[in-house]
Scaffold this active site. Sequence first.
Site, PDB file in Angstrom:
ATOM      1  N   PHE A   1      19.970 -47.697   4.868  1.00  0.00           N
ATOM      2  CA  PHE A   1      19.402 -48.813   5.854  1.00  0.00           C
ATOM      3  C   PHE A   1      20.768 -48.660   6.968  1.00  0.00           C
ATOM      4  O   PHE A   1      21.899 -49.057   6.260  1.00  0.00           O
ATOM      5  CB  PHE A   1      19.894 -50.215   4.924  1.00  0.00           C
ATOM      6  CG  PHE A   1      19.288 -51.287   5.796  1.00  0.00           C
ATOM      7  CD1 PHE A   1      18.013 -51.425   6.170  1.00  0.00           C
ATOM      8  CD2 PHE A   1      20.244 -52.287   6.202  1.00  0.00           C
ATOM      9  CE1 PHE A   1      17.823 -52.669   7.108  1.00  0.00           C
ATOM     10  CE2 PHE A   1      20.001 -53.655   6.771  1.00  0.00           C
ATOM     11  CZ  PHE A   1      18.565 -53.661   7.263  1.00  0.00           C
TER      12      PHE A   1
ATOM     13  N   LEU B   1      21.841 -50.490  10.099  1.00  0.00           N
ATOM     14  CA  LEU B   1      22.093 -51.658  10.760  1.00  0.00           C
ATOM     15  C   LEU B   1      23.481 -51.796  11.225  1.00  0.00           C
ATOM     16  O   LEU B   1      23.632 -51.970  12.733  1.00  0.00           O
ATOM     17  CB  LEU B   1      21.722 -52.792   9.867  1.00  0.00           C
ATOM     18  CG  LEU B   1      21.836 -54.301  10.713  1.00  0.00           C
ATOM     19  CD1 LEU B   1      21.006 -54.473  11.554  1.00  0.00           C
ATOM     20  CD2 LEU B   1      21.619 -55.401   9.604  1.00  0.00           C
TER      21      LEU B   1
ATOM     22  N   PRO C   1      30.065 -50.393  15.036  1.00  0.00           N
ATOM     23  CA  PRO C   1      31.546 -50.814  14.840  1.00  0.00           C
ATOM     24  C   PRO C   1      31.538 -52.126  15.500  1.00  0.00           C
ATOM     25  O   PRO C   1      32.676 -53.001  15.272  1.00  0.00           O
ATOM     26  CB  PRO C   1      31.975 -49.601  15.759  1.00  0.00           C
ATOM     27  CG  PRO C   1      30.975 -48.483  15.688  1.00  0.00           C
ATOM     28  CD  PRO C   1      29.792 -49.111  15.336  1.00  0.00           C
TER      29      PRO C   1
ATOM     30  N   ALA D   1      28.970 -54.848  15.518  1.00  0.00           N
ATOM     31  CA  ALA D   1      27.929 -55.469  15.235  1.00  0.00           C
ATOM     32  C   ALA D   1      28.057 -55.217  13.792  1.00  0.00           C
ATOM     33  O   ALA D   1      26.823 -54.388  13.574  1.00  0.00           O
ATOM     34  CB  ALA D   1      26.664 -55.282  16.264  1.00  0.00           C
TER      35      ALA D   1
ATOM     36  N   SER E   1      27.885 -58.570  10.909  1.00  0.00           N
ATOM     37  CA  SER E   1      26.996 -59.541  10.524  1.00  0.00           C
ATOM     38  C   SER E   1      26.226 -60.130  11.733  1.00  0.00           C
ATOM     39  O   SER E   1      24.884 -60.785  11.623  1.00  0.00           O
ATOM     40  CB  SER E   1      27.729 -60.540   9.924  1.00  0.00           C
ATOM     41  OG  SER E   1      28.443 -60.380   8.737  1.00  0.00           O
TER      42      SER E   1
ATOM     43  N   HIS F   1      44.602 -59.742 -19.265  1.00  0.00           N
ATOM     44  CA  HIS F   1      45.145 -58.428 -19.858  1.00  0.00           C
ATOM     45  C   HIS F   1      46.645 -58.194 -19.425  1.00  0.00           C
ATOM     46  O   HIS F   1      47.318 -57.307 -19.947  1.00  0.00           O
ATOM     47  CB  HIS F   1      44.433 -57.386 -19.093  1.00  0.00           C
ATOM     48  CG  HIS F   1      43.114 -56.822 -19.632  1.00  0.00           C
ATOM     49  ND1 HIS F   1      41.900 -57.569 -19.429  1.00  0.00           N
ATOM     50  CD2 HIS F   1      42.875 -55.720 -20.450  1.00  0.00           C
ATOM     51  CE1 HIS F   1      40.793 -57.287 -20.217  1.00  0.00           C
ATOM     52  NE2 HIS F   1      41.400 -56.004 -20.513  1.00  0.00           N
TER      53      HIS F   1
ATOM     54  N   GLU G   1      26.186 -56.901   3.177  1.00  0.00           N
ATOM     55  CA  GLU G   1      24.855 -57.628   3.071  1.00  0.00           C
ATOM     56  C   GLU G   1      25.085 -58.991   3.535  1.00  0.00           C
ATOM     57  O   GLU G   1      24.347 -59.677   3.024  1.00  0.00           O
ATOM     58  CB  GLU G   1      24.237 -57.535   1.949  1.00  0.00           C
ATOM     59  CG  GLU G   1      23.657 -56.008   1.467  1.00  0.00           C
ATOM     60  CD  GLU G   1      22.703 -55.885   0.367  1.00  0.00           C
ATOM     61  OE1 GLU G   1      21.757 -56.577   0.302  1.00  0.00           O
ATOM     62  OE2 GLU G   1      22.730 -54.668   0.049  1.00  0.00           O
TER      63      GLU G   1
ATOM     64  N   SER H   1      30.401 -63.782   2.772  1.00  0.00           N
ATOM     65  CA  SER H   1      30.333 -65.173   2.279  1.00  0.00           C
ATOM     66  C   SER H   1      30.240 -66.370   3.497  1.00  0.00           C
ATOM     67  O   SER H   1      29.344 -67.220   3.296  1.00  0.00           O
ATOM     68  CB  SER H   1      31.648 -65.586   1.490  1.00  0.00           C
ATOM     69  OG  SER H   1      31.653 -64.699   0.320  1.00  0.00           O
TER      70      SER H   1
END
Length: 386
Positions: free
Chosen positions: A122, A124, A127, A129, A131, A343, A368, A371
């Site tokens: 995919f 979309l 550099p 553009a 989100s 840990h 994708e 937040s």
Amino acid sequence: MALDNESFDILLATVQRFVRERLIPAENHLEEHDEVPPAIVDEMKAMGLFGLTVPEEYGGIGLSVAQEVKVNFELGRTAPAFRSVFGTNIGIGSQGILMDGTPEQKAQYLPRVASGELVMSFALTEPDAGSDAASLKTTARPDGDHYVLNGTKRYITNAPRAGAFTLMARTGGPGAAGVSAFIVPADLPGITLGKKDRKMGQRGTMTCDVILENVRVPAANIIGGVAGRGFKTAMKVLDRGRLNISAVACGIAQRVLDESVRYARERRQFGKPLADFQLIQAMLADSQAELRAGWALVQDVARRFDAKPPHVSDPEVSMLVSCAKLFCTEMAGRVADRGVQVHGGAGYINEYPVERFYRDVRLLRLYEGASQIQQIVIARELTRHD
């Protein structure tokens, strides 16, 4: 579209066994060599994992979204690179064709996707553009029965493996209405790939730039056959992708919590197991509560996604998808952080899985749709005036 319950139960048990017996033992190889062993890729193809979401009529398994998220939860229990081999293929790589493609495009590409013969990516992000997808600059100029594409795509998952791209380019004026979705074969003259990106985590995944210089693409390769609908296609594709990233985040959180509980039981301090200390118990309890809340949210949204008309955008469902993506990826980050803390010093050492997942999970809050983009989608729907 859904697999019958009995067949799905068998598939899910097979995936669980594959993760437990083949993928988790191969995590050290992945970390050391930065690659998924070819033998494992072949096993994935034989299991039908490359066709999980492709309808049966095109040679796939045809899972519903509610079924797909359950599979992705199980795959989240191991290194993300394993799922990445086929995840983009069955998700954002081919979903545009499945949702909006012409019958001819579906028949030409989907059977090859389902078999694993064709890996799709995919393309979309650019550099300038990410989100802000409506501001993409890659151009597609009409030239007879072709379009000539020029531009650069960035951070494209599986680009080095891809045989074709679902690629967004500008065929019209500014804004979303000028964007079209193309099926672009990776071997066309004028396409070059940048060097493989070196990332903070997710060893074994492949991302790089895709550079297009006067690439001639047939006009028939516009998804759906109509220019100017690419932005809507991208948003529909991302809705399903974001929900599955949410499921993966829950699976990772489960693996980290399992590792943390095991370590807390085995590691002794001051004469007793770490698990007997209340402050350790509090971190484990917080992780369990948040994980169960996130997983319940994902399953609820998946059922709502399946209930809406197929391949149709629903603003309310999109908002709920963003709720899941926002909460679950942020939750997984908190669980991973607590896992390292449980840990102690060992959590900072590479040989322990929690150190790797701590790095791996950070990307989930970025790709994708970061937040902050999910917050915007949620708030926009809440304040929308009908």
